[in-house]
Design a protein around this motif. Structure first.
Motif, PDB file in Angstrom:
ATOM      1  N   PRO A   1      -8.161  19.116   3.541  1.00  0.00           N
ATOM      2  CA  PRO A   1      -8.362  18.164   2.734  1.00  0.00           C
ATOM      3  C   PRO A   1      -8.383  16.961   3.461  1.00  0.00           C
ATOM      4  CG  PRO A   1      -6.292  18.986   2.228  1.00  0.00           C
ATOM      5  CD  PRO A   1      -6.940  19.834   3.189  1.00  0.00           C
ATOM      6  N   ILE A   2      -9.055  15.802   3.124  1.00  0.00           N
ATOM      7  CA  ILE A   2      -9.196  14.412   3.750  1.00  0.00           C
ATOM      8  C   ILE A   2      -8.432  13.412   2.687  1.00  0.00           C
ATOM      9  CG2 ILE A   2     -10.405  12.446   4.461  1.00  0.00           C
ATOM     10  CD1 ILE A   2     -12.407  14.516   5.334  1.00  0.00           C
ATOM     11  N   PHE A   3      -7.268  12.979   3.154  1.00  0.00           N
ATOM     12  CA  PHE A   3      -6.690  12.002   2.299  1.00  0.00           C
ATOM     13  C   PHE A   3      -6.882  10.471   2.651  1.00  0.00           C
ATOM     14  CE2 PHE A   3      -4.139  15.844   2.221  1.00  0.00           C
ATOM     15  CZ  PHE A   3      -3.976  16.035   0.841  1.00  0.00           C
ATOM     16  N   PRO A   4      -7.755   9.799   1.876  1.00  0.00           N
ATOM     17  CA  PRO A   4      -8.135   8.459   2.482  1.00  0.00           C
ATOM     18  C   PRO A   4      -7.063   7.293   2.198  1.00  0.00           C
ATOM     19  CG  PRO A   4      -9.762   9.065   0.784  1.00  0.00           C
ATOM     20  CD  PRO A   4      -8.590  10.043   0.587  1.00  0.00           C
ATOM     21  N   ILE A   5      -6.806   6.588   3.422  1.00  0.00           N
ATOM     22  CA  ILE A   5      -5.802   5.395   3.114  1.00  0.00           C
ATOM     23  C   ILE A   5      -6.585   4.114   3.282  1.00  0.00           C
ATOM     24  CG2 ILE A   5      -3.866   4.247   4.500  1.00  0.00           C
ATOM     25  CD1 ILE A   5      -3.222   6.987   5.332  1.00  0.00           C
ATOM     26  N   LEU A   6      -6.716   3.666   2.309  1.00  0.00           N
ATOM     27  CA  LEU A   6      -7.539   2.169   2.233  1.00  0.00           C
ATOM     28  C   LEU A   6      -6.687   1.078   1.856  1.00  0.00           C
ATOM     29  CD1 LEU A   6     -10.302   3.556   0.057  1.00  0.00           C
ATOM     30  CD2 LEU A   6     -10.319   3.638   2.281  1.00  0.00           C
ATOM     31  N   PRO A   7      -6.074   0.324   2.858  1.00  0.00           N
ATOM     32  CA  PRO A   7      -5.324  -0.700   2.736  1.00  0.00           C
ATOM     33  C   PRO A   7      -5.699  -2.139   2.613  1.00  0.00           C
ATOM     34  CG  PRO A   7      -5.498  -0.305   5.362  1.00  0.00           C
ATOM     35  CD  PRO A   7      -6.394   0.708   4.272  1.00  0.00           C
ATOM     36  N   SER A   8      -6.972  -2.261   2.703  1.00  0.00           N
ATOM     37  CA  SER A   8      -7.892  -3.476   2.531  1.00  0.00           C
ATOM     38  C   SER A   8      -8.033  -3.598   1.142  1.00  0.00           C
ATOM     39  CB  SER A   8      -9.075  -3.768   3.395  1.00  0.00           C
ATOM     40  OG  SER A   8      -8.471  -3.433   4.726  1.00  0.00           O
ATOM     41  N   VAL A   9      -7.105  -3.814   0.175  1.00  0.00           N
ATOM     42  CA  VAL A   9      -7.723  -3.736  -1.306  1.00  0.00           C
ATOM     43  C   VAL A   9      -7.875  -5.103  -1.658  1.00  0.00           C
ATOM     44  CG1 VAL A   9      -6.074  -2.046  -2.027  1.00  0.00           C
ATOM     45  CG2 VAL A   9      -5.041  -4.318  -1.948  1.00  0.00           C
ATOM     46  N   ILE A  10      -7.647  -6.216  -0.814  1.00  0.00           N
ATOM     47  CA  ILE A  10      -8.129  -7.742  -1.008  1.00  0.00           C
ATOM     48  C   ILE A  10      -9.527  -7.827  -0.421  1.00  0.00           C
ATOM     49  CG2 ILE A  10      -7.566  -9.983  -0.844  1.00  0.00           C
ATOM     50  CD1 ILE A  10      -4.517  -9.170  -1.062  1.00  0.00           C
ATOM     51  N   HIS A  24     -13.005   8.964  -6.801  1.00  0.00           N
ATOM     52  CA  HIS A  24     -12.027   9.148  -5.717  1.00  0.00           C
ATOM     53  C   HIS A  24     -10.992   8.536  -5.909  1.00  0.00           C
ATOM     54  CE1 HIS A  24     -15.412  11.191  -4.038  1.00  0.00           C
ATOM     55  NE2 HIS A  24     -16.199  10.382  -3.673  1.00  0.00           N
ATOM     56  N   VAL A  25      -9.625   9.030  -5.303  1.00  0.00           N
ATOM     57  CA  VAL A  25      -8.419   8.353  -5.065  1.00  0.00           C
ATOM     58  C   VAL A  25      -7.937   8.098  -3.598  1.00  0.00           C
ATOM     59  CG1 VAL A  25      -7.745   9.307  -7.240  1.00  0.00           C
ATOM     60  CG2 VAL A  25      -6.943  10.581  -5.163  1.00  0.00           C
ATOM     61  N   ASN A  26      -7.079   6.997  -3.469  1.00  0.00           N
ATOM     62  CA  ASN A  26      -6.646   6.898  -2.228  1.00  0.00           C
ATOM     63  C   ASN A  26      -5.041   6.364  -2.131  1.00  0.00           C
ATOM     64  OD1 ASN A  26      -7.789   4.341  -3.466  1.00  0.00           O
ATOM     65  ND2 ASN A  26      -6.566   3.492  -1.572  1.00  0.00           N
ATOM     66  N   PHE A  27      -4.600   6.380  -1.094  1.00  0.00           N
ATOM     67  CA  PHE A  27      -3.514   5.839  -0.749  1.00  0.00           C
ATOM     68  C   PHE A  27      -3.632   4.235  -0.100  1.00  0.00           C
ATOM     69  CE2 PHE A  27      -2.572  10.255  -0.764  1.00  0.00           C
ATOM     70  CZ  PHE A  27      -1.232  10.445  -1.489  1.00  0.00           C
ATOM     71  N   THR A  28      -2.519   3.405  -0.373  1.00  0.00           N
ATOM     72  CA  THR A  28      -2.827   2.001   0.026  1.00  0.00           C
ATOM     73  C   THR A  28      -2.153   1.855   1.235  1.00  0.00           C
ATOM     74  OG1 THR A  28      -0.651   1.527  -1.435  1.00  0.00           O
ATOM     75  CG2 THR A  28      -3.029   1.114  -2.241  1.00  0.00           C
ATOM     76  N   ASP A  29      -1.163   2.727   1.737  1.00  0.00           N
ATOM     77  CA  ASP A  29      -0.745   2.647   3.228  1.00  0.00           C
ATOM     78  C   ASP A  29      -0.243   3.985   3.560  1.00  0.00           C
ATOM     79  OD1 ASP A  29       2.379   2.734   2.498  1.00  0.00           O
ATOM     80  OD2 ASP A  29       1.910   1.166   1.148  1.00  0.00           O
ATOM     81  N   GLU A  30       0.496   3.883   5.040  1.00  0.00           N
ATOM     82  CA  GLU A  30       0.441   5.211   5.521  1.00  0.00           C
ATOM     83  C   GLU A  30       1.894   5.669   4.975  1.00  0.00           C
ATOM     84  OE1 GLU A  30      -1.863   2.987   8.504  1.00  0.00           O
ATOM     85  OE2 GLU A  30      -0.485   2.606   6.926  1.00  0.00           O
TER      86      GLU A  30
END
Length: 258
Positions: A1-10, A24-30
């Motif tokens: 599975p791929i777990f997206p990390i998308l920190p650029s929420v702004i 989809h769902v994502n994490f905001t940081d590592e």
């Protein structure tokens, strides 16, 4: 599975919003991602399929079928718990002052008296304990019946022991969540509660009990007798069956369970 990390929420708010709109769902940081992976890795293995005890299913349905939405009366609650195999203290509901002395004599002392009507009885001074004579019974009956919203007074045998709590809440679409913890006022003060999705089997019930922060009290500490874990866990099983037979139950608290 791929777990997206998308920190650029702004800076990439529009893109992230589009990503979420696609389901989809994502994490905001590592860091949060690593924390979640560790929790998943360390989780306990799944419990075996629960083997639930028999209950009086017809008795449970007899209480609930055709019942209007709302709270059950003390008598209906006692019938429901008895049908589910959960033992209760003997009790009588009294509405007239001339009935109170006979009811107290039939139950025996000491007694607990509770106002019937108001939902949060303790908050309105509607619970009295340690009553040992008929004069006190008659006086307290009059006081409780003068509480706003009072419709009757419930007399119960007073039991001794460690107070624990079991309960349930319907959490759609998951079904019922079963809860347990220390009972009495401790549940509100310490908020030390464990939970599991119903149905709960013997192994999971024991795990719930042993994961309480207050488990040393359950075991018995400083010379004080503890709680019979077998009976405590059995009550959770009986509650699970009750919820299975009566899925319309929205909320249920047994506090205290002795």
């Amino acid at each position: 599975p791929i777990f997206p990390i998308l920190p650029s929420v702004i800076q990439a708010a529009e893109e992230v919003s589009m990503f979420h709109a696609m389901g989809h769902v994502n994490f905001t940081d590592e860091v949060s991602f690593g924390f979640t992976l560790a929790r998943a890795y360390r989780r306990e293995p799944p419990f075996p399929v629960p083997v639930l005890p028999p209950v009086d299913q017809a008795g449970i349905r007899a209480v609930l079928d055709g019942h209007a939405p709302g709270y059950l009366s003390p008598e209906e609650t006692m019938r429901l718990l008895t049908a589910a195999g959960i033992k209760t203290a003997a009790q009588r509901t009294v509405t007239q002052p001339e009935e109170i002395a006979e009811a107290a004599k039939a139950l025996g002392y000491p007694l607990v008296m509770k106002v019937v009507g108001p939902v949060h009885k303790s908050d309105v001074g509607g619970v009295r304990t340690g009553i040992t004579d008929v004069q006190s019974v008659e006086k307290i009956f009059s006081e409780l019946m003068h509480i706003e919203g009072a419709t009757a007074v419930l007399l119960q045998q007073q039991k001794k022991g460690v107070e624990v709590f079991i309960g349930a809440s319907k959490e759609d679409p998951f079904g019922h969540v079963v809860l347990c913890g220390l009972g009495g006022i401790f549940i509100e003060v310490f908020k030390d509660v464990t939970s599991a999705i119903a149905p709960v089997g013997k192994e999971e019930a024991l795990s719930m009990i042993r994961h309480l922060k207050s488990y040393p009290i359950i075991q018995g500490t400083r010379g004080k007798e503890g709680v019979n874990e077998a009976l405590f866990s059995q009550a959770l099983l009986q509650l699970s069956v009750l919820l299975n037979v009566a899925p319309e139950i929205m909320e249920l608290d047994i506090n205290p369970l002795m």
